[in-house]
Enzyme design. Structure first.
Site, PDB file in Angstrom:
ATOM      1  N   ASP A   1      44.318  17.116  59.934  1.00  0.00           N
ATOM      2  CA  ASP A   1      43.184  18.029  60.000  1.00  0.00           C
ATOM      3  C   ASP A   1      42.628  18.248  58.591  1.00  0.00           C
ATOM      4  O   ASP A   1      43.386  18.539  57.661  1.00  0.00           O
ATOM      5  CB  ASP A   1      43.625  19.358  60.617  1.00  0.00           C
ATOM      6  CG  ASP A   1      42.438  20.143  61.168  1.00  0.00           C
ATOM      7  OD1 ASP A   1      41.399  19.527  61.443  1.00  0.00           O
ATOM      8  OD2 ASP A   1      42.570  21.365  61.326  1.00  0.00           O
TER       9      ASP A   1
ATOM     10  N   ARG B   1      45.594  33.657  63.571  1.00  0.00           N
ATOM     11  CA  ARG B   1      45.286  34.079  62.197  1.00  0.00           C
ATOM     12  C   ARG B   1      46.346  34.985  61.605  1.00  0.00           C
ATOM     13  O   ARG B   1      46.606  34.931  60.389  1.00  0.00           O
ATOM     14  CB  ARG B   1      43.946  34.816  62.172  1.00  0.00           C
ATOM     15  CG  ARG B   1      42.767  34.011  62.658  1.00  0.00           C
ATOM     16  CD  ARG B   1      42.501  32.810  61.791  1.00  0.00           C
ATOM     17  NE  ARG B   1      41.331  32.074  62.259  1.00  0.00           N
ATOM     18  CZ  ARG B   1      41.026  30.847  61.841  1.00  0.00           C
ATOM     19  NH1 ARG B   1      41.810  30.213  60.974  1.00  0.00           N
ATOM     20  NH2 ARG B   1      39.960  30.233  62.308  1.00  0.00           N
TER      21      ARG B   1
ATOM     22  N   THR C   1      46.030  22.123  70.521  1.00  0.00           N
ATOM     23  CA  THR C   1      44.764  21.596  70.011  1.00  0.00           C
ATOM     24  C   THR C   1      44.065  20.971  71.210  1.00  0.00           C
ATOM     25  O   THR C   1      44.678  20.173  71.916  1.00  0.00           O
ATOM     26  CB  THR C   1      45.012  20.529  68.926  1.00  0.00           C
ATOM     27  OG1 THR C   1      45.792  21.104  67.875  1.00  0.00           O
ATOM     28  CG2 THR C   1      43.708  19.992  68.367  1.00  0.00           C
TER      29      THR C   1
END
Lengths: 444, 444
Positions: B144, B253, B273
């Site tokens: 990524d 997060r 994902t």
């Protein structure tokens, strides 16, 4: 898991080289690899297949399978032998500890001195000196952890002298994803990587890495995986571990320093990772389980990382050594020179904790996934697992006995890891070696 | 690569639904996926196989292969059709751009209005409404990147208001390794992850993530790989890209904030994902190539990241949209509500630069490797690709038209990405959608 007849230190094999007391591969070990005879005019190019080490020989599991498992190892382990004979051992790893254990018992009995199977199995032996190895599984995902508090502290000191260890370290088994495609078997040499190097006063430039380092690690192979979305509890975690190997997480320190914020190491690590060919099973290591202790003043692990068994026997006392053989040593016929000896038992997080943490969010492990422990530095500098630590970031060169010195690795340097377990009353269990030599960089 | 007869905006297909001007899949697109008829009593459980989208139909490549490729698509593309018919498309991706292009041309000609092949190929169509999809390749490694300078700046501001962008950003195409095992196809819902959450004044605890976010990305599939130790030069880089999809890099997060130092995101990302099923080839996107520009005051890319072609046409103008459908909207029969629209053309690093950077150290790409672009936020907040940015770290809730608001995702929220290219004189090229719904966390 418990000690059983396969761990009896008195067992002897009809393969005499297994009985010396010094072999890495006595009958109490029985590790797995994938191998073939080295290609030459006589052998042609053989197919890779699974094998089990015994003394200085490989028991060719494909040959056992062809001979008829039932005849030489009994009828209960046919599925295991078929899986262990394959060119990738993922199917073997997908099995249960009970199935692995049954195979170990059958092999142990058939390879024992006096076993009726000797005559038949002798035809399935290949001398280790005549074989070459390959990566023994298809690694679906490779994860690298950071389990040595000593390594984390030593490295942290270089960047943050007053606050070396980050606040999360004693709570979170820190890990990150590594590159599966560039994992290579011991003996495969690799080119020094090119990368962006940055000095404080100049723009970065593309150059060969000049702070190339090794990292002394163990590799942990996952057994059966978990369904996506589920977690593996810490009590069950070791049932999902097949075995261990030695692992060298080659690192380009200068590339790493410039690239790693904010998403972690990338090109500084993914050019090469070396692993030893032999996978030592968790069952073989049973005599070397030790208590997992951390200083009383440290936080206790959160409940999902904590169990009585993990405290009592979560750690593993595997002796680990790093040796370097420079080009000059090789030319002079000098063996590799040991520069570090330590033990895996110093790790701050256990294997079970790594598995429980990795899956607590529902991430799915798969059979054959590889988990690196992170650099296994012990508490003293003589036990440090990377040149970065030994040379304090390149400031204090390491002196070698032939008059050479190193801050980081030079072209032609071979790095050799060895690992073994040894104590009174138990058989020596060895890992063989993990070795590779640094080749000059590609012309960029 | 250049425009050719397959890009002609005037082409019509004998599959009428491809000719509406609004379809994602006109005859100028021809993307690949792996599919089967949805399991039911009539179909049983079919095998997955490759297909090509045309209008609202899937051209079943396994059926084409069985029918006899030579008969319906000519004799030159038999190897390609066999690879495109497989349950994983890695072999197709391992081929050359010339081979991909020959297959595209043959498909384009056979699907055109008036083509003699219509009668035979009609029997190979399956309505998209009747199929389900799976991850179309074996992803060896998933990387990524972090290619949006706007995203990097927006996120950096939350942590470092005076110095949001790190010094390395404009020199290094920052990337890290992600988890391949937890990649799922659009439509597969996932459980909110559990993880260690830490508030400033308390010890961390294991809890369901409460700052769950999406990240709007594109996925880039590698074509033929490079030999380990070699690099792919930037001029050659696009020859190693097969095509693109939509990708949602779900992010926890709160877990990320606590775990990510010093080795980057791990459990905050590897629980799931999502990718869209259709892979749009680079050739189909040819009309939408645009100049790659960066502000004149920014550093020029280093030579290994720089080429004339990359400057002239390195970027891709793919429109991207994010929509949310809450449980309440779903219950009220309300469609997903768009909250962001942007374009991939704003990326700071091009596809070719990602490939050149990834391999400059000798890291070996393999066919089917997946590279995420990183969150594709555009220059304004209406173009931000994650809730973290839109809500300024959860401080400014996002208002939805039905009176609900969100700082981060709640259970039952579905996130829907769509992507398309459109401009006068060229056919619309669509990506379909990438969708998944957040399920409640597993009881920890």
């Amino acid at each position: 898991m418990a000690l059983n007849e396969t761990h009896d230190a008195g067992l002897q094999s009809w393969v005499a080289s297994a009985n010396t007391g010094k072999s890495d591969f006595p009958i109490q070990n029985l590790p797995f690899a994938v191998f073939r005879r080295k290609s030459n005019e006589q052998n042609g190019s053989e197919s890779f297949r699974g094998g089990v080490a015994i003394g200085d020989q490989v028991l060719d599991m494909a040959a056992v399978h062809q001979l008829g498992t039932a005849k030489v190892l009994g009828g209960d382990v046919q599925a295991q032998v078929e899986a262990a004979a394959a060119s990738q051992l993922n199917a073997l790893m997908a099995m249960s500890p009970a199935q692995w254990s049954a195979l170990r018992l059958a092999l142990s009995r058939a390879l024992r001195a006096g076993a009726a199977e000797e005559a038949a199995l002798k035809a399935c032996l290949v001398p280790q000196s005549e074989v070459e190895y390959t990566v023994p599984v298809q690694v679906g995902d490779y994860t690298d952890f950071y389990t040595s508090v000593h390594h984390a502290t030593n490295v942290g000191k270089l960047f943050r002298p007053t606050n070396p260890l980050m606040e999360n370290y004693k709570w979170v088994p820190i890990g990150y994803h590594g590159r599966a495609s560039s994992i290579r078997i011991s003996g495969v040499d690799f080119k020094r990587p090119n990368g962006q190097l940055k000095t404080p006063d100049a723009d970065p430039v593309l150059k060969p890495c000049n702070r190339l380092d090794y990292e002394l690690e163990m590799g942990i192979y996952a057994g059966a995986g978990n369904p996506w979305g589920d977690a593996i509890g810490i009590e069950d975690a070791e049932n999902h571990i097949f075995g261990l190997c030695l692992l060298n997480d080659w690192s380009a320190r200068d590339v790493q320093a410039w690239e790693y914020q904010p998403l972690g190491p990338f090109l500084s690590k993914n050019f090469a990772t070396s692993i030893s060919p032999w996978i030592v099973t968790l069952e073989a290591l049973e005599p070397y389980r030790t208590a997992f202790t951390r200083p009383a003043e440290d936080p206790q692990p959160l409940p999902y990382l904590s169990s009585a068994a993990n405290s009592q026997r979560g750690a593993l006392d595997v002796q680990l050594s790093v040796a370097i053989q420079t080009e000059k040593m090789r030319a002079a016929g000098q063996a590799a020179e040991q520069i570090t000896q330590t033990s895996y038992r110093h790790a701050y997080w256990t294997m079970a904790q790594l598995v429980a943490h990795h899956t607590v969010n529902g991430c799915d492990l798969q059979p054959g996934d590889l988990m690196g422990t992170g650099t296994l530095s012990g508490p003293t500098m003589a036990e440090a697992g990377a040149l970065l630590e030994i040379t304090e970031g390149g400031k204090k060169p390491l002196s070698l006995s032939n008059g050479e010195s190193r801050t980081f690795l030079l072209d032609g340097d071979a790095v050799v890891f060895t690992g073994w377990c040894e104590k009174p009353g138990a058989a020596r269990i060895g890992f063989g070696e993990c070795r590779a030599t640094v080749l000059p960089a590609r012309q960029a």
